[in-house]
Structure formats: C-alpha cells, structure tokens
Motif scaffolding. Structure first.
Motif, PDB file in Angstrom:
ATOM      1  N   ILE A 331      42.953  31.288  -3.880  1.00  0.00           N
ATOM      2  CA  ILE A 331      43.451  31.209  -4.755  1.00  0.00           C
ATOM      3  C   ILE A 331      43.391  30.308  -5.734  1.00  0.00           C
ATOM      4  O   ILE A 331      44.578  29.888  -5.984  1.00  0.00           O
ATOM      5  CB  ILE A 331      44.026  29.936  -3.374  1.00  0.00           C
ATOM      6  N   ARG A 332      41.917  30.258  -5.526  1.00  0.00           N
ATOM      7  CA  ARG A 332      41.530  29.341  -7.010  1.00  0.00           C
ATOM      8  C   ARG A 332      41.784  29.805  -8.053  1.00  0.00           C
ATOM      9  O   ARG A 332      42.276  29.405  -9.181  1.00  0.00           O
ATOM     10  CB  ARG A 332      40.184  29.448  -6.621  1.00  0.00           C
ATOM     11  N   SER A 333      41.649  31.813  -8.404  1.00  0.00           N
ATOM     12  CA  SER A 333      42.041  32.075  -9.527  1.00  0.00           C
ATOM     13  C   SER A 333      43.335  32.434  -9.666  1.00  0.00           C
ATOM     14  O   SER A 333      43.970  32.010 -10.759  1.00  0.00           O
ATOM     15  CB  SER A 333      41.643  33.979  -8.678  1.00  0.00           C
ATOM     16  N   LYS A 334      44.623  32.229  -8.595  1.00  0.00           N
ATOM     17  CA  LYS A 334      45.855  31.899  -8.918  1.00  0.00           C
ATOM     18  C   LYS A 334      46.015  30.947  -9.257  1.00  0.00           C
ATOM     19  O   LYS A 334      46.960  30.742 -10.755  1.00  0.00           O
ATOM     20  CB  LYS A 334      46.999  32.343  -7.304  1.00  0.00           C
ATOM     21  N   ALA A 335      45.488  29.770  -9.065  1.00  0.00           N
ATOM     22  CA  ALA A 335      45.438  28.658  -9.343  1.00  0.00           C
ATOM     23  C   ALA A 335      45.600  28.225 -10.705  1.00  0.00           C
ATOM     24  O   ALA A 335      46.045  28.196 -12.097  1.00  0.00           O
ATOM     25  CB  ALA A 335      45.204  27.225  -8.633  1.00  0.00           C
ATOM     26  N   LEU A 336      44.282  28.810 -11.170  1.00  0.00           N
ATOM     27  CA  LEU A 336      43.606  28.714 -12.903  1.00  0.00           C
ATOM     28  C   LEU A 336      44.010  29.526 -13.291  1.00  0.00           C
ATOM     29  O   LEU A 336      44.706  28.999 -14.624  1.00  0.00           O
ATOM     30  CB  LEU A 336      42.085  29.813 -12.739  1.00  0.00           C
ATOM     31  N   ILE A 337      44.404  31.038 -13.103  1.00  0.00           N
ATOM     32  CA  ILE A 337      45.800  31.383 -14.082  1.00  0.00           C
ATOM     33  C   ILE A 337      47.110  30.914 -14.451  1.00  0.00           C
ATOM     34  O   ILE A 337      47.795  30.816 -15.436  1.00  0.00           O
ATOM     35  CB  ILE A 337      46.906  32.774 -12.880  1.00  0.00           C
ATOM     36  N   GLN A 338      47.693  30.190 -13.073  1.00  0.00           N
ATOM     37  CA  GLN A 338      49.247  29.537 -12.996  1.00  0.00           C
ATOM     38  C   GLN A 338      48.846  28.319 -14.615  1.00  0.00           C
ATOM     39  O   GLN A 338      49.887  28.350 -14.742  1.00  0.00           O
ATOM     40  CB  GLN A 338      49.349  28.692 -11.519  1.00  0.00           C
ATOM     41  N   TYR A 339      48.083  28.280 -14.002  1.00  0.00           N
ATOM     42  CA  TYR A 339      47.298  26.671 -14.936  1.00  0.00           C
ATOM     43  C   TYR A 339      47.370  27.145 -16.589  1.00  0.00           C
ATOM     44  O   TYR A 339      47.451  26.074 -17.603  1.00  0.00           O
ATOM     45  CB  TYR A 339      46.212  26.075 -14.611  1.00  0.00           C
ATOM     46  N   THR A 340      46.557  27.846 -16.734  1.00  0.00           N
ATOM     47  CA  THR A 340      47.011  28.522 -18.367  1.00  0.00           C
ATOM     48  C   THR A 340      48.279  29.285 -19.190  1.00  0.00           C
ATOM     49  O   THR A 340      48.059  29.108 -19.970  1.00  0.00           O
ATOM     50  CB  THR A 340      45.361  29.593 -18.933  1.00  0.00           C
ATOM     51  N   HIS A 341      49.361  29.829 -17.848  1.00  0.00           N
ATOM     52  CA  HIS A 341      49.831  30.230 -18.573  1.00  0.00           C
ATOM     53  C   HIS A 341      50.914  29.571 -19.098  1.00  0.00           C
ATOM     54  O   HIS A 341      50.830  30.859 -20.006  1.00  0.00           O
ATOM     55  CB  HIS A 341      50.512  31.383 -16.940  1.00  0.00           C
ATOM     56  N   PRO A 342      51.398  28.825 -19.255  1.00  0.00           N
ATOM     57  CA  PRO A 342      52.232  28.229 -19.882  1.00  0.00           C
ATOM     58  C   PRO A 342      51.648  28.263 -21.310  1.00  0.00           C
ATOM     59  O   PRO A 342      52.270  27.957 -22.652  1.00  0.00           O
ATOM     60  CB  PRO A 342      52.903  26.790 -19.703  1.00  0.00           C
ATOM     61  N   PHE A 343      50.305  27.980 -21.720  1.00  0.00           N
ATOM     62  CA  PHE A 343      49.518  27.388 -22.918  1.00  0.00           C
ATOM     63  C   PHE A 343      49.627  28.390 -23.880  1.00  0.00           C
ATOM     64  O   PHE A 343      48.956  29.329 -23.373  1.00  0.00           O
ATOM     65  CB  PHE A 343      48.602  26.312 -22.847  1.00  0.00           C
ATOM     66  N   VAL A 344      49.306  28.051 -25.171  1.00  0.00           N
ATOM     67  CA  VAL A 344      48.906  29.095 -26.173  1.00  0.00           C
ATOM     68  C   VAL A 344      46.996  28.765 -26.242  1.00  0.00           C
ATOM     69  O   VAL A 344      46.755  29.243 -26.670  1.00  0.00           O
ATOM     70  CB  VAL A 344      49.439  29.280 -27.692  1.00  0.00           C
ATOM     71  N   SER A 345      46.764  27.985 -26.270  1.00  0.00           N
ATOM     72  CA  SER A 345      45.349  27.472 -25.859  1.00  0.00           C
ATOM     73  C   SER A 345      44.802  25.817 -25.010  1.00  0.00           C
ATOM     74  O   SER A 345      45.663  25.042 -24.878  1.00  0.00           O
ATOM     75  CB  SER A 345      44.922  26.822 -27.563  1.00  0.00           C
TER      76      SER A 345
END
Length: 434
Positions: A331-345
């Motif tokens: 769940i934590r890994s999924k949250a980290l992935i979802q957090y970073t997905h929309p951004f370039v940096s």
C-alpha cells in the motif's frame, strides 16, 4: 516540486501537503482538511472484545478469542478473551479445547474459571454414548442400502466429530457423504461442510477444491450460498498471498451474505469501496472507509495515519495477521508511485513531509522502487530531487514504424528471391547436376 507548467509556489505547497501539519498555512476555506485532521482514529487499544466476539459464532468464535489472547500484549484483554472462550466452551462439547483454555487461564480468573473435571467427564461419557448410537444407526443404514439414510448418517458423524474438535475425522465423514448424494442440494451441503472444516484446519487447498466442486452445480446455488463460496475462495487466495485475486473475490460478495456466514467471517471483514454492494458493509467500519477515501483523494499522510492505527487490530485477526506487513508495504509503495506519477520532478523534502518520514528514509524507498522498475525516474541525491524519465512516445513510435518497415522490406525481398529461383528452375537444375 516542478510540474510541466510553472505554478505558483504557494499553490504547489498546498497540493503537496496532502493533509499534513503544514497545511494549516493554507487558506482557511479548506474546511475539509480541518475536519479530516480532527477525525477520531480507532486504535487496537480500544478493541471491544465482547463486540468483536459477537460478530462470530461456532468454533471460529472460540478460536478467534484464543488467538486474540495469545497475540495481545494487554493482560486485561487476554484474560477477558480467555474468560469469554471458557464460557463459550462450556456451552459446547469440546473438552480437549476446554482443557487447553483452562491451562492458559492458569487460575488468574479465580475459582469460577478453574478446571471442571466433573463437567468434562460427563461430556465425554455422553460423547461415547452418542458415538455408539451413531455407529449402530449407520451400520443399520448400510445393511438396508438406503442411500439417503447413509448420507445423513455420515453427516451426523461429521457434525459429532466437528463439535468435539476432531476436525480430521469430521472432514472424512463429510467427504464420504459425496457417494450418497442424490441431489445437487446435497452436493452443495457436502461442499460447504468440507470447506468449513478445511478452513478451521488451515487446509486451504481443500477449500479451493470444494469451492470449485460447488460451483459446478450452479442450479442449486442461491445468492447467500454464492456469497459464502466467494468468501471462502477469497480466504484461500489470501492464504496463498494472491492478494489481487482475494480482493476480487471479496468484491464479488453481495449484501445477501449478511450474518449468514458468521461461523467463518463477519460482514465487517470484507471491505471494498466504490462498489454499490459494499457501501452498506463499509458503513460498519467508518475508519476503513475514510482511509480508502484518503488514498484515492491523494491525502496520503492521513491515509497512512489511519493504517498505522488500524495495524494493531489487524494483527489480531486470525486470517490476515500473517499478511499485514506485506500488504502495508504494498500500500505504501502504491502511494509513493501514485504520488510521483503526474510530475516531471519531485522535491523529496516536500514528499518526505507528505509521507511523514525522513528524506534519507524516503530516498531508500524510492531507490528500491526504481530498482524494481516500479518508478521510471532518477534521483539527484545532492539536491534531493526526483526526476521522472518519461519515454519519448513520438520517437518510440517512429522507431517501431521504421523497424516494421525494415522487416517488411526483408520479407518482400526474400519472397522475390524465392519466386525467381522457382521461375528459373534453379533448384531443379542443381539437383540434376548432382
């Protein structure tokens, strides 16, 4: 953190806060954030054992109480669970389990919860008499070759062994009824009985097998029975660590299950959001509803806070306790992935604040996800910035087109060569020379 388009810095900070303390600096009009921060959180210390036990019935109620007593650090909760298990066992006939509970109590609950040798002797004596009676009846049924009577005789033996804790013998007796089933309803009853005992024994391979057998007779399946089979299949997938399959099975359970399967699972144990069939179930566990809403609303700090406070409760569940750590990590890994997905940096300092962790700890988590190819990015350790590596879709498309064209050109040339060879009978003349 910088998006593809430059945005005001204050707005970006508000976006990245995701419900953490720093959001107090945001405009006061964000009332939902304030409400979210002040929500009560259910913790393991507040577990009401009596209410928890009331959700279940039969053997699983007793086993859950014993499991709770064995895995809870609170001595008061341990004794309360053992007291309730003692009282529940006195209503039944399982003297072996009764002796084990008395041994666990070890006199800590006073003389009223000590070893009752008289009761055990009486129950064992009645059990011997009952067993003799069942054997004589079954022998008579076999002599008369009445299939329905033989089936019921084995079924009674299964119920007898199950009540006395002889799960292996109970399973064998239930399975033997299969040769004497004359209707689809009898087959379903046999499968449900075998599934129940298999779950108690922890033999989930048998659970999967008998769920499949039951599903092969769809004409005898009513909605509550279908819901029971899906719950059993979900537990089997959970035990096999096939979490997605387990979630799908639990998702398919409809509200018609109700409390009809309390000897295995309670409605609150089956939690899924965004499914109209489950919204009534989810109202029974508002803390889970809120944490899932937070996750899908990208309020990760609040979501992870809920998860952290629910962890002690989940560790006391007889089926899921072995999987809590793995599921929490995913769940934590999924949250980290979802957090970073929309951004370039991504500014890792802000991200660490959002997830309430240190920058160094976050960097290690991101390194692991990048190594596992779950995040396409690279880390600037000096400036603490995560840069996404977005594939150049336009260039990749052109490369695929060029490769396809080259392959087509090669195939056409090969076909023309073969056609010319055949036209000039080159192969035929070569064979004649040989």
């Amino acid at each position: 953190m910088d998006g593809e388009d430059d945005a005001p810095k204050s707005l970006m900070k508000e976006m990245y806060a995701n419900g953490i303390e720093g959001v107090d600096d945001a405009p006061s009009s964000s009332t939902s954030t304030t409400i979210r921060k002040n929500r009560p959180i259910i913790s393991g210390e507040q577990l009401d054992i009596e209410a928890y036990a009331a959700l279940y019935s039969g053997r699983t109620k007793i086993m859950r109480l014993i499991f709770l007593a064995d895995h809870c650090d609170n001595s008061g909760m341990q004794l309360e669970a053992l007291r309730m298990a003692y009282d529940e066992l006195k209503k039944g006939e399982n003297t072996q389990l009764f002796r084990e509970v008395v041994q666990k109590i070890d006199g800590r609950l006073g003389p009223n919860y000590s070893m009752d040798a008289t009761w055990c002797a009486m129950v064992d004596r009645k059990a011997d008499q009952r067993k003799d009676k069942l054997e004589s009846e079954l022998n008579a049924y076999r002599t008369n070759l009445i299939k329905e009577s033989i089936r019921m005789g084995y079924n009674d033996f299964g119920d007898f062994y199950y009540a006395h804790g002889a799960l292996g013998d109970a399973f064998k007796s239930y399975v033997r009824t299969r040769d004497y089933c004359t209707t689809s309803k009898h087959i379903i009853q046999m499968c449900l009985s075998a599934i129940l005992v298999s779950i108690e024994m922890g033999q989930f391979a048998h659970v999967t097998s008998y769920v499949s057998k039951a599903e092969q007779t769809p004409e005898a399946l009513d909605p509550p029975t279908i819901a029971k089979l899906r719950c059993a299949a979900g537990l089997a997938h959970l035990e096999a660590k096939k979490y997605k399959l387990a979630a799908r099975k639990f998702l398919e359970v409809g509200p018609e299950l109700g409390n009809s399967y309390s000897e295995v699972i309670a409605p609150q144990d089956n939690k899924v959001i965004d499914n109209i069939n489950f919204r009534n179930f989810l109202e029974l566990v508002p803390e889970v509803r809120e944490l899932i809403n937070d996750f899908y609303s990208s309020h990760y700090a609040s979501c992870l806070e809920y998860l952290g406070n629910l962890k002690s409760n989940l560790m006391l569940d007889i089926h899921i306790h072995d999987h809590v750590e793995t599921l929490y990590d995913q769940i934590r890994s999924k949250a980290l992935i979802q957090y970073t997905h929309p951004f370039v940096s991504v500014d890792m300092r802000m991200m660490a604040d959002a997830f309430k962790t240190s920058v160094a700890g976050l960097e290690k988590e991101l390194e692991s996800l990048i190594t596992d190819n779950q995040i396409q990015a690279r880390i600037d350790s000096h400036n603490k910035i995560l840069y996404a590596r977005h594939a150049d879709q336009r260039n990749a498309t052109f490369q695929r087109v060029l490769q396809t064209g080259n392959e087509f050109d090669w195939d056409v040339r090969a076909m023309l060569l073969r056609a010319n060879l055949l036209k000039h009978e080159y192969n035929l003349r070569a064979s004649r020379k040989i």
